[in-house]
Scaffold this motif. Structure first.
Motif, PDB file in Angstrom:
ATOM      1  N   ARG A  48      45.675  69.238  48.476  1.00  0.00           N
ATOM      2  CA  ARG A  48      46.762  69.387  49.449  1.00  0.00           C
ATOM      3  C   ARG A  48      48.099  68.964  48.845  1.00  0.00           C
ATOM      4  O   ARG A  48      49.133  69.593  49.082  1.00  0.00           O
ATOM      5  N   ALA A  49      48.074  67.886  48.049  1.00  0.00           N
ATOM      6  CA  ALA A  49      49.306  67.429  47.398  1.00  0.00           C
ATOM      7  C   ALA A  49      49.784  68.451  46.371  1.00  0.00           C
ATOM      8  O   ALA A  49      50.988  68.686  46.229  1.00  0.00           O
ATOM      9  N   HIS A  50      48.842  69.075  45.645  1.00  0.00           N
ATOM     10  CA  HIS A  50      49.203  70.138  44.711  1.00  0.00           C
ATOM     11  C   HIS A  50      49.919  71.278  45.451  1.00  0.00           C
ATOM     12  O   HIS A  50      50.940  71.800  44.993  1.00  0.00           O
ATOM     13  N   GLN A  51      49.347  71.659  46.566  1.00  0.00           N
ATOM     14  CA  GLN A  51      49.923  72.752  47.348  1.00  0.00           C
ATOM     15  C   GLN A  51      51.331  72.404  47.833  1.00  0.00           C
ATOM     16  O   GLN A  51      52.230  73.248  47.853  1.00  0.00           O
ATOM     17  N   GLN A  52      51.512  71.151  48.194  1.00  0.00           N
ATOM     18  CA  GLN A  52      52.806  70.698  48.701  1.00  0.00           C
ATOM     19  C   GLN A  52      53.878  70.658  47.606  1.00  0.00           C
ATOM     20  O   GLN A  52      55.039  70.977  47.851  1.00  0.00           O
ATOM     21  N   HIS A  53      53.487  70.295  46.381  1.00  0.00           N
ATOM     22  CA  HIS A  53      54.476  70.032  45.330  1.00  0.00           C
ATOM     23  C   HIS A  53      54.698  71.184  44.356  1.00  0.00           C
ATOM     24  O   HIS A  53      55.703  71.185  43.640  1.00  0.00           O
ATOM     25  N   VAL A  54      53.779  72.157  44.280  1.00  0.00           N
ATOM     26  CA  VAL A  54      53.852  73.137  43.200  1.00  0.00           C
ATOM     27  C   VAL A  54      55.157  73.936  43.209  1.00  0.00           C
ATOM     28  O   VAL A  54      55.788  74.125  42.155  1.00  0.00           O
ATOM     29  N   VAL A  55      55.609  74.387  44.364  1.00  0.00           N
ATOM     30  CA  VAL A  55      56.846  75.180  44.407  1.00  0.00           C
ATOM     31  C   VAL A  55      58.071  74.340  44.055  1.00  0.00           C
ATOM     32  O   VAL A  55      58.887  74.753  43.209  1.00  0.00           O
ATOM     33  N   PRO A  56      58.266  73.155  44.663  1.00  0.00           N
ATOM     34  CA  PRO A  56      59.415  72.333  44.273  1.00  0.00           C
ATOM     35  C   PRO A  56      59.428  71.952  42.799  1.00  0.00           C
ATOM     36  O   PRO A  56      60.493  71.908  42.173  1.00  0.00           O
ATOM     37  N   VAL A  57      58.245  71.684  42.219  1.00  0.00           N
ATOM     38  CA  VAL A  57      58.185  71.297  40.812  1.00  0.00           C
ATOM     39  C   VAL A  57      58.605  72.457  39.910  1.00  0.00           C
ATOM     40  O   VAL A  57      59.384  72.281  38.961  1.00  0.00           O
ATOM     41  N   VAL A  58      58.108  73.655  40.182  1.00  0.00           N
ATOM     42  CA  VAL A  58      58.488  74.825  39.382  1.00  0.00           C
ATOM     43  C   VAL A  58      59.983  75.113  39.534  1.00  0.00           C
ATOM     44  O   VAL A  58      60.676  75.420  38.554  1.00  0.00           O
ATOM     45  N   HIS A  59      60.478  74.998  40.752  1.00  0.00           N
ATOM     46  CA  HIS A  59      61.911  75.226  40.990  1.00  0.00           C
ATOM     47  C   HIS A  59      62.750  74.222  40.200  1.00  0.00           C
ATOM     48  O   HIS A  59      63.748  74.601  39.564  1.00  0.00           O
ATOM     49  N   GLU A  60      62.345  72.951  40.217  1.00  0.00           N
ATOM     50  CA  GLU A  60      63.091  71.926  39.484  1.00  0.00           C
ATOM     51  C   GLU A  60      63.038  72.173  37.976  1.00  0.00           C
ATOM     52  O   GLU A  60      64.036  71.979  37.271  1.00  0.00           O
ATOM     53  N   ALA A  61      61.881  72.595  37.480  1.00  0.00           N
ATOM     54  CA  ALA A  61      61.742  72.855  36.047  1.00  0.00           C
ATOM     55  C   ALA A  61      62.678  73.983  35.601  1.00  0.00           C
ATOM     56  O   ALA A  61      63.327  73.894  34.555  1.00  0.00           O
ATOM     57  N   LEU A  62      62.754  75.041  36.404  1.00  0.00           N
ATOM     58  CA  LEU A  62      63.642  76.155  36.072  1.00  0.00           C
ATOM     59  C   LEU A  62      65.103  75.734  36.135  1.00  0.00           C
ATOM     60  O   LEU A  62      65.896  76.038  35.247  1.00  0.00           O
ATOM     61  N   THR A  63      65.460  75.026  37.191  1.00  0.00           N
ATOM     62  CA  THR A  63      66.846  74.590  37.373  1.00  0.00           C
ATOM     63  C   THR A  63      67.277  73.651  36.257  1.00  0.00           C
ATOM     64  O   THR A  63      68.365  73.788  35.684  1.00  0.00           O
ATOM     65  N   ASP A  64      66.415  72.688  35.937  1.00  0.00           N
ATOM     66  CA  ASP A  64      66.742  71.700  34.908  1.00  0.00           C
ATOM     67  C   ASP A  64      66.901  72.334  33.533  1.00  0.00           C
ATOM     68  O   ASP A  64      67.741  71.915  32.738  1.00  0.00           O
ATOM     69  N   SER A  65      66.092  73.349  33.233  1.00  0.00           N
ATOM     70  CA  SER A  65      66.137  73.991  31.910  1.00  0.00           C
ATOM     71  C   SER A  65      67.284  74.976  31.772  1.00  0.00           C
ATOM     72  O   SER A  65      67.659  75.348  30.657  1.00  0.00           O
ATOM     73  N   GLY A  66      67.827  75.425  32.910  1.00  0.00           N
ATOM     74  CA  GLY A  66      68.886  76.431  32.870  1.00  0.00           C
ATOM     75  C   GLY A  66      68.372  77.817  32.549  1.00  0.00           C
ATOM     76  O   GLY A  66      69.140  78.713  32.184  1.00  0.00           O
ATOM     77  N   ILE A  67      67.054  78.008  32.677  1.00  0.00           N
ATOM     78  CA  ILE A  67      66.430  79.306  32.408  1.00  0.00           C
ATOM     79  C   ILE A  67      66.071  79.974  33.732  1.00  0.00           C
ATOM     80  O   ILE A  67      65.491  79.341  34.611  1.00  0.00           O
ATOM     81  N   SER A  68      66.393  81.238  33.861  1.00  0.00           N
ATOM     82  CA  SER A  68      66.068  81.967  35.084  1.00  0.00           C
ATOM     83  C   SER A  68      64.664  82.555  34.991  1.00  0.00           C
ATOM     84  O   SER A  68      64.096  82.680  33.900  1.00  0.00           O
ATOM     85  N   LYS A  69      64.121  82.933  36.135  1.00  0.00           N
ATOM     86  CA  LYS A  69      62.790  83.537  36.152  1.00  0.00           C
ATOM     87  C   LYS A  69      62.741  84.804  35.300  1.00  0.00           C
ATOM     88  O   LYS A  69      61.728  85.092  34.660  1.00  0.00           O
ATOM     89  N   GLY A  70      63.844  85.547  35.282  1.00  0.00           N
ATOM     90  CA  GLY A  70      63.887  86.791  34.524  1.00  0.00           C
ATOM     91  C   GLY A  70      63.855  86.592  33.019  1.00  0.00           C
ATOM     92  O   GLY A  70      63.604  87.543  32.271  1.00  0.00           O
TER      93      GLY A  70
END
Length: 323
Positions: A31-53
């Motif tokens: 349940r905790a994985h389900q709760q955190h997976v989207v915010p964690v991926v979003h933070e990783a992308l934002t922090d790296s400055g790399i877009s999904k594309g």
């Protein structure tokens, strides 16, 4: 996130929900994985400055591990990769721990022997190349990390008990009490016996002195830790001699144990070993090690299909198939 073999960030969401239960509760973990997976991926992308594309591939842990958590991570990774039409890379959790040694310098050279020690696994692995590994010894019952945590729980230490036991052991006398060392044939381990030995030891001592644990806690911790580390290193020394290899590495959550690190440093001087230990943040379960394993698989073009299923008991050496 990783780019050209360089880790850009290592975003992790901790799960403190397990503390009050004294151990990991699989349903709460998923349940905790389900709760955190989207915010964690979003933070990783934002922090790296790399877009999904700009992404080239998506790597995820296929196993081994808790099935519910693997299902959450795998389902998200497959959906994410499908939506962006990206290659999907399955990663073996234990291989990723070993490949954490290549995140930063100094790095071992091939071949080397890696002692992988965690709450769920204890293995001696012969590493011939980034994706060429062979388990040459393993526990036949409990993992050493479980032995640390369970004996710590018997002593009334908070969860996770291993780090607390390690800290107390630093101020205790490792020769104060003697616990049995289980010796298995070949390079295999067994840690179930020491848990039972500690249980009966405490029962007998507390009967005669109700305050025994509180009075001798550092000494008890030091004696338990000394025994567990000796069991680990006896087989590690045997593996080094058997295969004629002096490049030695440790990986997994228990490799953060200061007593184990100190003992390995001593053997390094005594036996002429070159010892490699990842930085603390790369010892416990982390995103960077999965990304690094994904990096080496991407270089080899080793991808998997979207219908790949999680495997709680995935074995080292299972690399899926070329896409």
């Amino acid at each position: 996130m990783i780019s050209d073999g360089k880790v850009l960030n290592n975003i992790i969401a901790t799960q403190s929900v397990h503390e009050k239960y004294g151990g990991v509760v699989p349903e709460l973990a998923s349940r905790a994985h389900q709760q955190h997976v989207v915010p964690v991926v979003h933070e990783a992308l934002t922090d790296s400055g790399i877009s999904k594309g700009e992404l080239s591939a998506v790597a995820f842990t296929r196993g081994p591990g808790l099935m519910g958590s693997l299902l959450v991570g795998g389902s998200f990774a497959k959906s994410f990769a499908f939506a962006l039409d990206l290659p999907l890379i399955e990663v073996n959790h234990m291989e990723a721990h070993i490949l954490a040694h290549f995140i930063e310098d100094p790095k071992p050279s091939f071949p080397f022997i890696c002692l992988t020690v965690s709450g769920g696994h204890t293995q001696l692995v012969l590493v011939r190349d980034y994706l060429d590994m062979e388990v040459i010894g393993e526990t036949l019952d409990d993992a050493v990390g479980e032995a640390f945590d369970k004996t710590a729980k018997l002593l009334g230490l908070p969860y996770p008990g291993g780090p607390h036991l390690d800290k107390l052991a630093a101020t205790g006398n490792p020769g104060a009490f003697v616990f049995p060392i289980t010796s298995m044939r070949g390079l295999n381990y067994s840690f179930s016996g020491i848990k039972t030995a500690v249980l009966y030891f405490l029962r007998d001592r507390v009967q005669g002195d109700p305050g025994f644990i509180e009075k001798r806690l550092p000494d008890i911790c030091a004696s338990i830790q000394y025994t567990l580390i000796k069991m680990l290193l006896l087989k590690l020394m045997k593996a080094s001699t058997t295969y004629g290899i002096d490049q030695i590495a440790i990986a997994g959550g228990v490799s953060a144990n200061q007593g184990l690190r100190k003992a390995l440093a001593g053997l390094s001087e005594k036996l002429g070993w070159q010892v490699f230990i990842p930085r603390l943040e790369y010892c416990t379960d982390n995103a960077a090690m999965i990304a690094m394993a994904g990096h080496f698989k991407y270089q080899k073009g080793i991808f998997c299909d979207l219908d790949v299923s999680p495997s709680a008991k995935m074995k080292i050496g299972d690399h899926g198939k070329n896409k």
